[in-house]
Scaffold this motif. Structure first.
Motif, PDB file in Angstrom:
ATOM      1  N   ALA A 112      34.330  43.236  52.940  1.00  0.00           N
ATOM      2  CA  ALA A 112      35.940  44.037  52.181  1.00  0.00           C
ATOM      3  C   ALA A 112      36.804  42.238  52.585  1.00  0.00           C
ATOM      4  N   ASP A 113      37.186  41.385  53.087  1.00  0.00           N
ATOM      5  CA  ASP A 113      37.806  39.975  52.726  1.00  0.00           C
ATOM      6  C   ASP A 113      37.147  38.953  52.480  1.00  0.00           C
ATOM      7  N   ILE A 114      35.712  39.640  51.795  1.00  0.00           N
ATOM      8  CA  ILE A 114      35.751  38.578  51.153  1.00  0.00           C
ATOM      9  C   ILE A 114      35.760  38.821  49.448  1.00  0.00           C
ATOM     10  N   ALA A 115      36.013  40.311  49.082  1.00  0.00           N
ATOM     11  CA  ALA A 115      35.972  40.890  47.842  1.00  0.00           C
ATOM     12  C   ALA A 115      37.650  41.111  47.901  1.00  0.00           C
ATOM     13  N   ILE A 116      38.986  40.456  48.891  1.00  0.00           N
ATOM     14  CA  ILE A 116      40.107  41.273  48.240  1.00  0.00           C
ATOM     15  C   ILE A 116      40.304  39.659  48.187  1.00  0.00           C
ATOM     16  N   ARG A 117      39.473  38.540  48.848  1.00  0.00           N
ATOM     17  CA  ARG A 117      40.202  37.320  48.125  1.00  0.00           C
ATOM     18  C   ARG A 117      39.950  36.225  46.979  1.00  0.00           C
ATOM     19  N   ASP A 118      38.582  37.298  46.568  1.00  0.00           N
ATOM     20  CA  ASP A 118      38.659  37.216  45.353  1.00  0.00           C
ATOM     21  C   ASP A 118      39.063  37.397  44.120  1.00  0.00           C
ATOM     22  N   GLY A 119      40.175  38.336  44.940  1.00  0.00           N
ATOM     23  CA  GLY A 119      40.629  39.667  44.171  1.00  0.00           C
ATOM     24  C   GLY A 119      39.571  40.728  42.992  1.00  0.00           C
ATOM     25  N   ARG A 120      38.871  40.691  43.640  1.00  0.00           N
ATOM     26  CA  ARG A 120      37.704  42.286  42.763  1.00  0.00           C
ATOM     27  C   ARG A 120      37.334  43.856  43.305  1.00  0.00           C
ATOM     28  N   LEU A 121      38.429  43.651  44.361  1.00  0.00           N
ATOM     29  CA  LEU A 121      38.639  44.992  44.202  1.00  0.00           C
ATOM     30  C   LEU A 121      39.490  46.287  43.273  1.00  0.00           C
ATOM     31  N   PRO A 122      38.617  46.760  42.892  1.00  0.00           N
ATOM     32  CA  PRO A 122      39.657  47.600  42.114  1.00  0.00           C
ATOM     33  C   PRO A 122      40.778  48.016  42.679  1.00  0.00           C
ATOM     34  N   PRO A 123      42.329  47.675  41.473  1.00  0.00           N
ATOM     35  CA  PRO A 123      43.471  47.513  41.976  1.00  0.00           C
ATOM     36  C   PRO A 123      43.631  49.287  41.498  1.00  0.00           C
ATOM     37  N   ASN A 124      45.300  49.361  42.576  1.00  0.00           N
ATOM     38  CA  ASN A 124      45.394  51.043  42.224  1.00  0.00           C
ATOM     39  C   ASN A 124      46.533  51.097  41.247  1.00  0.00           C
ATOM     40  N   TRP A 125      45.681  51.801  40.411  1.00  0.00           N
ATOM     41  CA  TRP A 125      46.077  51.708  38.852  1.00  0.00           C
ATOM     42  C   TRP A 125      47.876  52.389  39.097  1.00  0.00           C
ATOM     43  N   ARG A 126      47.772  53.936  39.514  1.00  0.00           N
ATOM     44  CA  ARG A 126      49.022  53.878  39.662  1.00  0.00           C
ATOM     45  C   ARG A 126      50.190  52.782  40.609  1.00  0.00           C
ATOM     46  N   ARG A 127      50.304  52.463  41.364  1.00  0.00           N
ATOM     47  CA  ARG A 127      51.150  51.590  42.282  1.00  0.00           C
ATOM     48  C   ARG A 127      51.181  50.716  40.960  1.00  0.00           C
ATOM     49  N   ARG A 128      50.346  50.489  40.051  1.00  0.00           N
ATOM     50  CA  ARG A 128      50.579  48.710  39.336  1.00  0.00           C
ATOM     51  C   ARG A 128      51.718  49.629  38.087  1.00  0.00           C
ATOM     52  N   TYR A 129      51.291  50.771  37.563  1.00  0.00           N
ATOM     53  CA  TYR A 129      52.564  51.708  36.441  1.00  0.00           C
ATOM     54  C   TYR A 129      53.692  52.023  37.462  1.00  0.00           C
ATOM     55  N   ARG A 130      53.675  52.623  38.249  1.00  0.00           N
ATOM     56  CA  ARG A 130      55.052  52.749  38.761  1.00  0.00           C
ATOM     57  C   ARG A 130      55.507  51.025  39.207  1.00  0.00           C
ATOM     58  N   LEU A 131      55.385  50.543  39.569  1.00  0.00           N
ATOM     59  CA  LEU A 131      56.263  48.688  40.035  1.00  0.00           C
ATOM     60  C   LEU A 131      56.650  48.601  38.154  1.00  0.00           C
ATOM     61  N   HIS A 132      55.299  48.342  37.378  1.00  0.00           N
ATOM     62  CA  HIS A 132      55.532  48.262  36.209  1.00  0.00           C
ATOM     63  C   HIS A 132      57.424  49.202  35.096  1.00  0.00           C
ATOM     64  N   ARG A 133      57.212  50.251  35.621  1.00  0.00           N
ATOM     65  CA  ARG A 133      57.948  51.016  35.323  1.00  0.00           C
ATOM     66  C   ARG A 133      59.184  51.105  36.083  1.00  0.00           C
ATOM     67  N   PHE A 134      59.420  50.474  37.425  1.00  0.00           N
ATOM     68  CA  PHE A 134      60.699  49.793  38.077  1.00  0.00           C
ATOM     69  C   PHE A 134      60.786  48.588  37.099  1.00  0.00           C
ATOM     70  N   ALA A 135      60.059  48.194  36.866  1.00  0.00           N
ATOM     71  CA  ALA A 135      60.791  46.847  37.046  1.00  0.00           C
ATOM     72  C   ALA A 135      61.212  46.778  35.537  1.00  0.00           C
ATOM     73  N   VAL A 136      61.062  47.718  34.452  1.00  0.00           N
ATOM     74  CA  VAL A 136      61.654  48.731  33.561  1.00  0.00           C
ATOM     75  C   VAL A 136      62.777  48.875  33.201  1.00  0.00           C
ATOM     76  N   ASP A 137      63.055  49.658  34.057  1.00  0.00           N
ATOM     77  CA  ASP A 137      64.303  49.725  34.346  1.00  0.00           C
ATOM     78  C   ASP A 137      65.496  49.289  34.643  1.00  0.00           C
TER      79      ASP A 137
END
Length: 365
Positions: A112-137
């Protein structure tokens, strides 16, 4: 310099209200360019790495079980069957089982650490969408991932495979930035991956290199969370209870500069508001480090960080502005960086081993 974010001015609606899966899916398709090939490739890479490390772990466990079974059978053959033999056999079996479980867990964690280090774990798109909206607002810039991220702070100069993620800032050439950072440790680290939360604030001018190591968030045996170790000559003691909360490091010859910056009122703010964080001042930046990544989609994270920014950050800005106005330009020709200490423990151990080996060879001859 633009106004720093505060809780009163920040719009936290995007972090609180419910989001629709349709909006999350549309945001994801827009970010990925309408394709899912990269996502499937990353998911396959993650599953492959974790499965491979788990297989190796299973083989190691099988070898351990075979050796353990041989030991148990040998004990039963060479001794009378009695309570002591049964108790000993049970203890050996429990120990082997615990070792097998720990070994499998370690291999899974490694994968799991190797996968996280390489940035290959599927991202949490719900969190990313919230942060995108928070940044726009709030008129901020949001960067979901920054591979190879480097900054002037000490945590950004260590390890391999640096990666920043969930980064919010005031835009290109920003004066304020908050996010998470990780790097893969080298052979001396006790973990394959180190993760931090951080925010940084631009100061009015360059200052001497100063590091505040928080005593509350230290690791085992009082070890610092920061990757650097500093010489004892660079430690400076301040008045009152400040030394109970922080260990202050300042370059030799700049002790009076630190005393000018850290007035009693600023020290009280640090103890009250930032005693769980490590703090670094380098050039014209102030960094605040958390030993754990920030929960960037949680409104309580911003309530606390903006409170630190509004008190400690604002007062540090004021003191640094006064310091910069009263310092001649020639002052910065003097080296004002902290010196990293050398770890002599491994060198001493290696030296003792070499001496013992030479002694054995000489006596054998």
């Amino acid at each position: 310099m633009p106004a720093e974010p505060t809780v009163e001015r920040a719009d936290l609606t995007a972090l609180i209200e419910r989001v629709r899966l349709r909006d999350v899916g549309a945001f994801r398709r827009r970010v990925e360019g309408g394709g899912t090939g990269a996502m499937i490739g990353d998911l396959f890479h993650t599953v492959f790495v974790i499965a491979l490390t788990t297989i190796f772990g299973g083989l190691a466990v099988l070898a351990l079980l075979v050796v353990g079974a041989g030991v148990v059978l040998r004990v039963l053959d060479d001794a009378d069957r009695g309570f002591a033999v049964i108790a000993g056999t049970t203890a050996i079996a429990v120990t082997i089982f615990a070792a097998c479980f720990a070994l499998v867990a370690w291999f899974v964690r490694l994968g799991a650490d190797i996968a996280i280090r390489d940035g290959r774990l599927p991202p949490n798109w719900r969190r990313r969408y919230r942060l995108h909206r928070f940044a726009v607002d709030n008129g901020l810039s949001y960067v979901p991932e920054a591979v190879g991220l480097r900054r002037s702070g000490v945590i950004f100069t260590a390890g391999r495979s640096p990666r920043g993620y969930d980064i919010l800032s005031t835009g290109p050439g920003s004066d304020f930035e908050i996010g998470n950072f990780q790097y893969a440790g080298d052979w001396r680290s006790e973990r394959a991956l180190r993760r931090f939360g951080y925010f940084r604030l631009r100061l009015p001018g360059p200052l001497p290199h100063i590091v505040l190591e928080a005593r509350r968030n230290r690791r085992w045996f009082g070890r610092s969370n920061l990757p650097w170790r500093f010489t004892s000559k660079q430690a400076l003691s301040l008045e009152g209870d400040f030394d109970r909360f922080f260990r202050l490091h300042v370059p030799e010859g700049f002790e009076q500069d630190a005393l000018y910056l850290f007035t009693p009122d600023l020290m009280v703010l640090f103890m009250d508001r930032a005693s769980d964080f490590d703090v670094e001042i380098v050039d014209d930046w102030m960094y605040v480090y958390s030993p754990r990544p920030f929960r960037m989609a949680d409104q309580r994270t911003y309530e606390r960080l903006f409170a630190v920014l509004d008190t400690v950050g604002r007062r540090t800005l004021d003191r640094s502005a006064r310091y910069t106005r009263h310092q001649p330009p020639s002052r910065y020709r003097v080296p004002s960086r902290l010196i990293r200490s050398i770890r002599i423990g491994p060198i001493v151990i290696l030296g003792v081993f070499v001496l013992l080996l030479v002694r054995r060879l000489v006596m054998g001859a």
